[in-house]
Design an enzyme around this catalytic site. Sequence first.
Site, PDB file in Angstrom:
ATOM      1  N   LYS A 179       0.066  -1.312   6.667  1.00  0.00           N
ATOM      2  CA  LYS A 179       0.245  -2.559   7.119  1.00  0.00           C
ATOM      3  C   LYS A 179       1.095  -2.748   8.496  1.00  0.00           C
ATOM      4  O   LYS A 179       1.508  -1.894   9.123  1.00  0.00           O
ATOM      5  CB  LYS A 179       0.636  -3.228   6.320  1.00  0.00           C
ATOM      6  CG  LYS A 179      -0.103  -4.251   4.994  1.00  0.00           C
ATOM      7  CD  LYS A 179      -1.508  -4.883   5.024  1.00  0.00           C
ATOM      8  CE  LYS A 179      -2.664  -4.081   3.933  1.00  0.00           C
ATOM      9  NZ  LYS A 179      -2.031  -4.986   2.914  1.00  0.00           N
TER      10      LYS A 179
HETATM   11  C1  LIG Z   1      -2.352  -5.218   1.000  1.00  0.00           C
HETATM   12  C2  LIG Z   1      -2.254  -6.884   0.888  1.00  0.00           C
HETATM   13  C3  LIG Z   1      -2.496  -7.059  -0.435  1.00  0.00           C
HETATM   14  C4  LIG Z   1      -1.026  -6.526  -0.603  1.00  0.00           C
HETATM   15  O1  LIG Z   1      -0.182  -6.041  -0.235  1.00  0.00           O
HETATM   16  P1  LIG Z   1       1.147  -5.952  -1.486  1.00  0.00           P
HETATM   17  O2  LIG Z   1       2.411  -5.163  -0.355  1.00  0.00           O
HETATM   18  O3  LIG Z   1       0.926  -3.996  -1.368  1.00  0.00           O
HETATM   19  O4  LIG Z   1       1.562  -5.826  -2.790  1.00  0.00           O
HETATM   20  C5  LIG Z   1      -2.287  -8.280  -0.681  1.00  0.00           C
HETATM   21  N1  LIG Z   1      -3.471  -8.866   0.204  1.00  0.00           N
HETATM   22  C6  LIG Z   1      -3.802  -8.490   1.298  1.00  0.00           C
HETATM   23  C7  LIG Z   1      -5.511  -8.692   1.902  1.00  0.00           C
HETATM   24  C8  LIG Z   1      -3.827  -6.987   1.281  1.00  0.00           C
HETATM   25  O5  LIG Z   1      -4.733  -6.119   1.915  1.00  0.00           O
END
Ligand SMILES: *Cc1c(COP(=O)(O)O)cnc(C)c1O
Length: 374
Positions: A179
């Site tokens: 991210k």
């Molecule tokens: C990555 C992601 C999540 C989950 O994030 P985590 O920190 O891995 O729990 C939720 N929603 C979307 C759209 C994502 O891309």
Amino acid sequence: MIPFHKPDIQEEDIEAMADAVRSGWLTHGKVTQEFEKTVAKYSGAKRGVALSSATAGLFLGLKALGVKKHDEVITTPLTFAATAHVIQHLGAKPVFVDIDPVTLNISTDAAGHRFNTNTKAIMPVDYAGRPYDLDLLDMAMSFGVPVLQDAAHSFGAATNDRPVGSYSSMTVFSFYATKVITTGEGGMLVTDNEEWADRVELLRLHGISRQAHNRYQGGPWTYEVLEAGYKANLTDFQSAMGLSQLKRDAANRVRRSYIAEFYTNALADIPGIVTPAPAEENVDHAWHLYPLRVSPNRSAFVQRLDELEIATSMHFPVLHLQPHFVTEYGYQPGTFPVAEQVAEELVSLPIWPGMTTAEVEEVVEGVRDAAGYL
Ligand SMILES: *Cc1c(COP(=O)(O)O)cnc(C)c1O
């Protein structure tokens, strides 16, 4: 090989994390509190609650909103499984609605038809880093339904000069490895509502009324368990990394926007390829992803890019047609035609801030070449 993603990890991040480890305080403590204050301020919210993942944030956020058995929560089928799973874990039903063909975010019109007395929340996803349509927020408010924004892709984005985090009932960021900023694994829920923030704080650590930090450093000897909580806190060394990463967020977003614009200009007129719609003038797009739409032969296109050593990814296969959701709710193909069509065509190109201009150009050349196989 051009990887799909390479996290921006600098020596200063490693130093900050090492300092936190050397302090001897290994779990959630003062550094995490500082990270929460800093992210809350950055995103224009009163409170930030650091968590072990965005998934935990979405789950605890819905729980704090009072979502329970037999309730309905509206969301998009073009998202990661986590968005819908957290609804199910509370015994509630994910109600999918189709997406907008331009923004690829949840369609405000389609959502408008699905509000009813069982609707307890709506969870728009800022797909690829583009904030959801603010008309949806107005609509939800008019129905008295809170908006829990899945901002896993849109940390640092803004709309009408309002930072993501400052306008929905609650907003959840992800700091997962791929991210926009990362703590390896991690997430944060931000909100202006003190009551919800307090509840999420309580739930993230066993329903215990005081944080470890206060408990062990001169706080009262005893503590109280107020409800059956969870274990979803973030460590101080992760928070130290997050604080360090945050310093480069604005510069990295500028770089990703530049790469997105470069791709869009260079790939605009290739038959079979549709570039993502540029951000509207009032939108600061986070450009976490650069999703192309290619047709009719996506697999040949991806295979050719693979031969050219350009890694791609796919965000996302539609959720309602995954075996689990078909079995559970009986969804059939054709239910959400826009999302289904788009998902058949999506290919995400590499877009990470450390990419050199030569690498960006190589991707463009690769896409031109691979388009010959469509
Ligand atoms: C990555 C992601 C999540 C989950 O994030 P985590 O920190 O891995 O729990 C939720 N929603 C979307 C759209 C994502 O891309």
